[in-house]
Design an enzyme around this catalytic site. Sequence first.
Site, short mmCIF file in Angstrom:
data_model
loop_
_atom_site.label_atom_id
_atom_site.label_comp_id
_atom_site.label_asym_id
_atom_site.label_seq_id
_atom_site.Cartn_x
_atom_site.Cartn_y
_atom_site.Cartn_z
N GLU A 128 0.84 -1.22 0.00
CA GLU A 128 0.00 0.00 0.00
C GLU A 128 0.87 1.26 0.00
OE1 GLU A 128 -2.94 0.38 3.21
OE2 GLU A 128 -2.70 2.55 3.06
N ASN A 220 -1.51 -6.04 9.47
CA ASN A 220 -2.43 -5.55 10.50
C ASN A 220 -2.64 -6.57 11.60
OD1 ASN A 220 -5.44 -6.64 10.34
ND2 ASN A 220 -4.65 -6.60 8.26
#
Length: 283
Positions: A128, A220
């Site tokens: 990302e 995450n």
Amino acid sequence: MRVYTAKGGGFCFGVKRAIDIAYKVAGKYKGGVYTLGPIIHNPQVIEELKSMGVMPVEDIRSLKGKDVGAVIIRTHGVTRQAMKKLTDSGYTIIDATCPYVKKAQYYAKLLKDEGYQVVILGSREHPEVKGLMSYAGRGAVVVRDATELPPLKKRVGVVVQTTRHVEALKDVLCAIAGQIKELKVYNTLCSSTTERLKETEELARKVDVMVIVGGKNSANTTQLAKLCRSLSVPTHHIETALDLRESWFSGAKRAAISAGASTPERLIKEVERKIKGYRRKVS
Ligand code: SF4
């Protein structure tokens, strides 16, 4: 032993959307359907999709010589250059980039176009962030935390990797404010991540053992485990119920389960069931 399960664990909106897209297009094209990198960081889901003909490839070069029906862009998005290359090569593109990531890319470009030096809070190696970098222009810098900030120009714009912790953003903004004239911030943190971290922290503060479920390669999920360990709670990061060990819960009065954004509900339920089975023996 009481067992708590985080309500906000499991697939987030962006992952669910991408997975739904992948299942929907599986088998719909004449050639193969490929994802650039694994569509999510969860080995079990990837295997299931492979069995349906949705195959991950490392990069655009790996598509060469293959009969490509369509290319799916995963939730993390891709760089501006990669998107152009795919378009120029004439591939059918199915863009499953999470809308929140798209927004962060848009703001990175906007800040660059307005003449700000762009600071991205995130991990340089994360796909990302690589995408964000490609929109943020030449002078952009990526920092993991405030300690990595280099000397900055006078006008600075900030965007954040969607899955970072809000506390890290606060630290970076304080440190930047001390050395520049103008600061513009787009808070591109994803609310799903912020809430997940908050709920996991609250659970970790009241239990004796934490179990975090999700891919070992999921940033995450790893972040959730790191957060719990930072609170000195014995924490086990597992991928499936098969990784559980009963001895982790010996003497524990309370245990909790949380999971990353790319963990299927089914895997969380299996873990919950197995731990509750221990509960009957432990209590
Ligand atoms: S964690 Fe947030 S930004 Fe990332 S895919 Fe999920 S919804 Fe999108």
